[in-house]
Design an enzyme around this catalytic site. Structure first.
Site, PDB file in Angstrom:
ATOM      1  N   TYR A  25       5.286   1.747-111.202  1.00  0.00           N
ATOM      2  CA  TYR A  25       5.842   3.079-111.442  1.00  0.00           C
ATOM      3  C   TYR A  25       4.797   3.947-112.146  1.00  0.00           C
ATOM      4  CZ  TYR A  25      10.431   0.915-110.554  1.00  0.00           C
ATOM      5  OH  TYR A  25      11.502   0.238-110.011  1.00  0.00           O
ATOM      6  N   HIS A  58       9.075  -8.464-108.352  1.00  0.00           N
ATOM      7  CA  HIS A  58       9.325  -7.169-107.728  1.00  0.00           C
ATOM      8  C   HIS A  58       9.221  -7.240-106.206  1.00  0.00           C
ATOM      9  CE1 HIS A  58       8.650  -2.537-108.338  1.00  0.00           C
ATOM     10  NE2 HIS A  58       9.782  -2.832-107.721  1.00  0.00           N
TER      11      HIS A  58
END
Length: 300
Positions: free
Chosen positions: A56, A117
């Site tokens: 991110y 992830h």
């Protein structure tokens, strides 16, 4: 704020969690001072779970969260991050390095929940033989407390859940107004196994907020428009009138422990907090949605 118990972890967790992607500027430029104010207001409002990831903003989300928590608020938060990132391999060494880098950016000695992830981007064998052993080593060292796994691919998620190695799962855009396929097998299995559940992207990557993400394909958007027309009966008269029903749809499900909210706006934060008032989603409307989109996956 409403609270629940996060699976078998025994953690008291707020039903509304703060998602870290917008905090790192993933969906557009953000003001760092505003982000810090937002994090503090979220904590003041009893949100106690923040979810982020190294990818991110190329680490910017973790850095900003770490900066906001560094003033003595770390112990107020169940901090969740991820390893590794979809543009890199998830081998043993890279996994260790990813978590060590996250710890540094987050300015903390431990991460409460470390999630693998988007496992669909890596071979099963690598995850089982290298990624998980690396995370187990970090757990032994006290650098992470619990293990989680994330993916939008629900059949793959079920495979990982059945290993019995994970304390939590996170999917996105799979329990929302126009795609609720997670309810068919994933949520019942999570309940049976005592696995904590986080629901991401309840606004369908912006489509339920009348602001679809720029990367969504035209073919997907045709299906989106068809489905949005079918749920006009839920739309509130105000601008972005599907946000409230979308949030309440997820918050009302007792099998979803945390509904993640992605925002970098204080105004949006305050609106979402107002939906944590215990008012349930209309049961008749829920059953109608279940009928309309039964087993109909969106965003392949």
């Amino acid at each position: 704020m409403q609270f629940t118990t996060f699976g078998n972890m025994g953690l008291k967790v707020s039903k509304l969690g703060l998602g870290g992607a917008p905090l790192g500027g993933v969906y557009g430029q953000t003001d760092e001072a505003e982000v810090e104010r937002l994090i503090h207001e979220a904590l003041d409002s009893e949100i106690n779970l923040i979810d982020t990831a190294p990818i991110y903003g190329d680490g910017e989300s973790e850095r900003r969260i770490g900066k906001a928590l560094a003033g003595g608020r770390r112990n107020q938060v169940i901090l969740a991050s991820k390893a590794v990132r979809s543009d890199r391999q998830y081998d043993y060494t890279s996994t260790i390095r990813s978590v060590e880098d996250s710890l540094q950016r987050l300015q903390t000695d431990w991460i409460d929940l470390l999630q693998i992830h988007d496992v669909e981007y890596q071979p099963w064998e690598m995850i089982i033989e290298e990624t998980i052993p690396a995370l187990q080593k970090l757990k032994q060292d006290g650098k992470i407390r619990y293990l989680g796994v994330t993916t939008r691919n629900l059949p793959l998620l079920l495979q990982y859940m059945k290993t019995g190695l994970f304390d939590s799962i996170q999917f996105y855009a799979r329990y929302m107004l126009i795609d609720h396929t997670a309810k068919d097998e994933v949520l019942p299995l999570a309940k049976e196994m005592g696995i904590g559940v986080m629901n991401g992207s309840v606004l369908g990557m912006g489509v339920l907020a009348d602001a679809p993400a720029h990367f969504l394909e035209e073919e997907s958007m045709l299906d989106v428009e068809r489905r949005l027309e079918m749920i006009r009966f839920l739309r509130k008269p105000e601008p972005k009138g599907l946000i409230e029903p979308a949030m309440r749809f997820s918050l009302s499900n007792p099998d979803i422990h945390v509904t993640l909210m992605g925002t970098s706006s204080l105004i949006s934060l305050r609106k979402n907090l107002a939906y944590c008032d215990g008012v349930s989603f209309n049961e008749e409307h829920k059953q109608e949605l279940y009928r309309l989109f039964d087993k109909q996956k969106l965003f392949v």
